[in-house]
Design a protein around this motif. Structure first.
Motif, PDB file in Angstrom:
ATOM      1  N   GLU A   1       0.829  -1.213   0.000  1.00 29.62           N
ATOM      2  CA  GLU A   1       0.000   0.000   0.000  1.00 29.62           C
ATOM      3  C   GLU A   1       0.856   1.252   0.000  1.00 29.62           C
ATOM      4  O   GLU A   1       0.555   2.225  -0.714  1.00 29.62           O
ATOM      5  N   TYR A   2       1.940   1.251   0.773  1.00 32.32           N
ATOM      6  CA  TYR A   2       2.816   2.421   0.849  1.00 32.32           C
ATOM      7  C   TYR A   2       3.484   2.701  -0.499  1.00 32.32           C
ATOM      8  O   TYR A   2       3.559   3.856  -0.940  1.00 32.32           O
ATOM      9  N   ASN A   3       3.950   1.641  -1.175  1.00 35.67           N
ATOM     10  CA  ASN A   3       4.703   1.829  -2.415  1.00 35.67           C
ATOM     11  C   ASN A   3       3.823   2.092  -3.630  1.00 35.67           C
ATOM     12  O   ASN A   3       4.245   2.773  -4.568  1.00 35.67           O
ATOM     13  N   LEU A   4       2.600   1.565  -3.634  1.00 35.13           N
ATOM     14  CA  LEU A   4       1.735   1.752  -4.800  1.00 35.13           C
ATOM     15  C   LEU A   4       0.858   2.989  -4.704  1.00 35.13           C
ATOM     16  O   LEU A   4       0.310   3.436  -5.712  1.00 35.13           O
ATOM     17  N   LYS A   5       0.715   3.529  -3.497  1.00 33.73           N
ATOM     18  CA  LYS A   5      -0.215   4.635  -3.292  1.00 33.73           C
ATOM     19  C   LYS A   5       0.084   5.828  -4.192  1.00 33.73           C
ATOM     20  O   LYS A   5      -0.818   6.437  -4.763  1.00 33.73           O
ATOM     21  N   GLY A   6       1.336   6.178  -4.340  1.00 33.71           N
ATOM     22  CA  GLY A   6       1.665   7.360  -5.143  1.00 33.71           C
ATOM     23  C   GLY A   6       1.866   7.073  -6.606  1.00 33.71           C
ATOM     24  O   GLY A   6       2.057   7.996  -7.403  1.00 33.71           O
ATOM     25  N   VAL A   7       1.824   5.779  -6.983  1.00 33.58           N
ATOM     26  CA  VAL A   7       2.105   5.399  -8.362  1.00 33.58           C
ATOM     27  C   VAL A   7       0.826   5.052  -9.124  1.00 33.58           C
ATOM     28  O   VAL A   7       0.664   5.428 -10.282  1.00 33.58           O
TER      29      VAL A   7
ATOM     30  N   ILE B   1      -4.707  -6.038  -8.404  1.00 29.24           N
ATOM     31  CA  ILE B   1      -5.061  -5.438  -9.689  1.00 29.24           C
ATOM     32  C   ILE B   1      -4.636  -3.980  -9.613  1.00 29.24           C
ATOM     33  O   ILE B   1      -5.087  -3.242  -8.735  1.00 29.24           O
ATOM     34  N   ALA B   2      -3.750  -3.573 -10.513  1.00 27.27           N
ATOM     35  CA  ALA B   2      -3.223  -2.207 -10.496  1.00 27.27           C
ATOM     36  C   ALA B   2      -3.677  -1.449 -11.740  1.00 27.27           C
ATOM     37  O   ALA B   2      -3.708  -1.993 -12.841  1.00 27.27           O
ATOM     38  N   ASN B   3      -4.047  -0.197 -11.531  1.00 26.54           N
ATOM     39  CA  ASN B   3      -4.439   0.697 -12.626  1.00 26.54           C
ATOM     40  C   ASN B   3      -3.584   1.952 -12.526  1.00 26.54           C
ATOM     41  O   ASN B   3      -3.585   2.629 -11.503  1.00 26.54           O
ATOM     42  N   TYR B   4      -2.818   2.235 -13.575  1.00 23.04           N
ATOM     43  CA  TYR B   4      -1.922   3.395 -13.531  1.00 23.04           C
ATOM     44  C   TYR B   4      -1.800   4.005 -14.927  1.00 23.04           C
ATOM     45  O   TYR B   4      -2.136   3.377 -15.936  1.00 23.04           O
ATOM     46  N   LYS B   5      -1.309   5.219 -14.957  1.00 29.46           N
ATOM     47  CA  LYS B   5      -1.138   5.923 -16.220  1.00 29.46           C
ATOM     48  C   LYS B   5       0.055   5.349 -16.984  1.00 29.46           C
ATOM     49  O   LYS B   5       1.027   4.872 -16.383  1.00 29.46           O
ATOM     50  N   ALA B   6      -0.007   5.445 -18.293  1.00 27.28           N
ATOM     51  CA  ALA B   6       1.087   4.936 -19.122  1.00 27.28           C
ATOM     52  C   ALA B   6       2.408   5.609 -18.764  1.00 27.28           C
ATOM     53  O   ALA B   6       3.472   4.981 -18.778  1.00 27.28           O
ATOM     54  N   ALA B   7       2.339   6.881 -18.404  1.00 22.71           N
ATOM     55  CA  ALA B   7       3.550   7.626 -18.048  1.00 22.71           C
ATOM     56  C   ALA B   7       4.200   7.111 -16.772  1.00 22.71           C
ATOM     57  O   ALA B   7       5.379   7.386 -16.511  1.00 22.71           O
ATOM     58  N   ASP B   8       3.441   6.356 -15.962  1.00 21.59           N
ATOM     59  CA  ASP B   8       3.953   5.868 -14.672  1.00 21.59           C
ATOM     60  C   ASP B   8       4.427   4.419 -14.740  1.00 21.59           C
ATOM     61  O   ASP B   8       4.636   3.778 -13.710  1.00 21.59           O
TER      62      ASP B   8
ATOM     63  N   LYS C   1       7.323   3.035 -15.631  1.00 19.25           N
ATOM     64  CA  LYS C   1       8.630   2.821 -15.005  1.00 19.25           C
ATOM     65  C   LYS C   1       8.548   2.967 -13.492  1.00 19.25           C
ATOM     66  O   LYS C   1       9.168   2.201 -12.747  1.00 19.25           O
ATOM     67  N   ALA C   2       7.784   3.939 -13.045  1.00 16.31           N
ATOM     68  CA  ALA C   2       7.627   4.147 -11.603  1.00 16.31           C
ATOM     69  C   ALA C   2       6.929   2.938 -10.963  1.00 16.31           C
ATOM     70  O   ALA C   2       7.253   2.543  -9.830  1.00 16.31           O
ATOM     71  N   PHE C   3       5.989   2.350 -11.694  1.00 10.18           N
ATOM     72  CA  PHE C   3       5.290   1.168 -11.189  1.00 10.18           C
ATOM     73  C   PHE C   3       6.268   0.007 -11.016  1.00 10.18           C
ATOM     74  O   PHE C   3       6.280  -0.672  -9.991  1.00 10.18           O
ATOM     75  N   ARG C   4       7.107  -0.205 -12.005  1.00  8.66           N
ATOM     76  CA  ARG C   4       8.110  -1.278 -11.931  1.00  8.66           C
ATOM     77  C   ARG C   4       9.080  -1.032 -10.772  1.00  8.66           C
ATOM     78  O   ARG C   4       9.455  -1.967 -10.044  1.00  8.66           O
TER      79      ARG C   4
END
Length: 533
Positions: free
Chosen positions: A209-215, A231-238, A240-243
């Motif tokens: 939760e701590y690491n995915l919250k801002g990504v 299940i993660a939903n993030y912007k295409a621009a993020d 690398k940050a997600f990885r």
């Protein structure tokens, strides 16, 4: 507790208000007092109160100005206005700013506490409704992620349905990437490690939760018995940050290695999709990628490898001929030859290349299924074998190498066959049940073999043999197990010292208690408490 600020330019009036309020019974706490409107506003900014009790006439900002400015900061603050009779009309006009009550001087204890009681009741009802809303939203989100993980039917997952799905399941998905992943801890797992696993998953959940919250724009977690599905939903621009966040999750989770021996964290991840319906495919891929750790290695991010899983025929290792041979060996309960048979199957599997991890796990499980098929007509097989089979499947999921997976199968085959053989010689266990009941009720005091054997009507030597045969452990081991179970429960109470707990469960020697606790749980009492909290 609800926070209260008192604002009045007369200190004596502020003190009177303080003395009149029934703070404890109403669940209120005084956070600050102020003697002018400007100071009161600064305190409101600093302390974020729920209630402000203010005089209508003060230096700086008067009561009306204070309310106006405070409402701009936090519209939910409630005000009670104190005024003299000559300012009654002025105070009455404050209602347009949402003032809940106004009281005339001289103040009356009953009136001020009645006004505050109404506010507290409103807060309690609002809190109850908010809690119900959050619980309902949590259930909807869990329902969605559970359906996806289990492959159940869901409404059409199309982009055109994004708004409706967000609304139906309290999600915050946006157009971007949708990706499924499974985070799995492996360690030297035993059936008594379930509680350690449960506590570890709770710790890892916080790290996730701590690491995915801002990504991520939104993410859903489903904690299972030995893994966490996401299940993660993030912007295409993020992307690398997600990885990077996933690598941080592995690194931070590995910090528990000083408590849990041979702990290793693996992430199986499906391919990301810009299509909402791609979540289902990504979930299947994440499961396959996680299983591949048995051949690709653990302690890393295993991305789904299409080449490894593309349609190709893999010849079955357990052929009909080999299956019949194993069935014959099981019929005569020849554990030595069965071990050799398992080793031969392992050797053939090791020769295979470019095979998915799930193929290996399925092959290992097939050994146990053949065993059960042959033994299905044995008396009391369900009682004897079902628990061990379930345990085997649980422990197998913790293995991350081919060698250990087959070794685990051999170990459980031997245990199951031994249980079947012993079942035919089983004697009545009534005296043992009586002995166990007595131990469970008197373990806090010295409990001796001679004392218990006399109670159940046997001599000590025969009782000791019978007890070991029926329970699988000797008398002292059983007493120790009962005491350790009680110790684990007491360690959940952080107010008790570990020394007191050792005495409470029947140990006068603290060092001996610590040694026995680690032997049973794999952790020292202090390590166990640290992981629990």
């Amino acid at each position: 507790m609800y926070r209260v600020i008192i604002a009045d330019d007369e200190p004596k009036v502020s003190q009177l208000i303080k003395n009149l309020i029934e703070w404890d019974s109403l669940g209120l706490e005084l956070t600050a007092t102020a003697q002018d409107g400007m100071a009161a506003l600064e305190m409101i900014k600093q302390h974020q109160p729920d209630i402000v009790i203010t005089d209508i006439r003060m230096p700086g900002y008067d009561g009306i100005e204070l309310i106006k400015h405070a409402k701009e900061i936090n519209p939910n603050i409630d005000f009670i206005i104190i005024s003299g009779y000559q300012h009654f009309d002025y105070a009455h006009n404050a209602i347009k700013y949402g003032v809940k009550d106004y009281l005339l001087k001289p103040l009356n204890k009953n009136e001020i506490n009645t006004a505050l009681t109404k506010m507290v009741e409103k807060y309690s009802e609002r809190s109850r409704q908010e809690m119900q809303r959050l619980e309902g939203a949590k259930r909807l989100r869990i329902e969605f992620v559970s359906h996806v993980y289990n492959g159940s039917d869901l409404p059409a997952l199309n982009e055109s349905d994004l708004c409706s799905i967000n609304q139906d399941y309290d999600l915050n998905f946006i157009e971007g990437y949708y990706q499924a992943l499974i985070i799995k801890p492996d360690f030297d797992y035993q059936p008594n490690s379930r509680e350690i696993m449960r506590m570890l998953l709770a710790k890892v959940t916080k790290i996730i939760e701590y690491n995915l919250k801002g990504v991520c724009n939104d993410f859903l977690l489903l904690s299972l018995e030995d893994r966490i599905f996401i299940i993660a939903n993030y912007k295409a621009a993020d992307k690398k940050a997600f990885r990077k966040a996933l690598n941080s999750i592995i690194d931070e989770s590995h910090l528990f290695r000083d408590i849990i021996k041979n702990l290793i964290i693996t992430i199986g991840i499906g391919n990301g999709s810009t299509s909402l319906r791609g979540i289902v495919i990504s979930t299947v891929e994440a499961k396959a990628a996680l299983s591949d750790r048995i051949i690709l290695g653990a302690g890393r991010i295993n991305q789904y490898n299409h080449e490894l899983h593309k349609d190709k025929k893999v010849d079955c290792v357990v052929t009909i001929e080999k299956r019949r041979k194993l069935m014959d060996l099981v019929e005569i309960l020849d554990t030595s030859e069965i071990r050799k048979w398992i080793n031969e199957i392992e050797a053939e599997v090791q020769k295979l290349t470019d095979i998915p991890g799930q193929f290996i796990l399925d092959t290992v499980e097939e050994i146990i299924e053949i065993l059960l098929f042959v033994l299905k007509n044995h008396a009391n097989l369900n009682t004897v074998a079902k628990g061990l089979v379930d345990e085997f499947k649980e422990v197998l999921q913790m293995q991350n190498s081919v060698r250990i997976a087959f070794e685990t199968a051999g170990h459980y085959v031997e245990r199951i066959l031994k249980q079947v053989a012993d079942e035919h010689k089983k004697e009545s266990n009534r005296p043992i049940k009586e002995a166990q009941k007595y131990i469970n009720e008197h373990f806090t005091s010295p409990v001796s073999l001679e004392e218990v054997s006399t109670i159940v009507g046997f001599n000590a030597t025969y009782f000791s043999t019978l007890f070991k045969k029926e329970t699988g452990m000797n008398f002292l081991e059983y007493v120790t197990t009962v005491r350790m179970k009680a110790a684990k429960q007491l360690l959940a109470d952080s107010k008790k010292s570990i020394l007191d707990i050792s005495h409470e469960v029947g140990y006068s020697d603290f060092k001996h208690f610590t040694k026995q606790f680690k032997k049973i749980t794999g952790l020292t009492p202090s390590e166990y408490r640290k992981l629990y909290y």
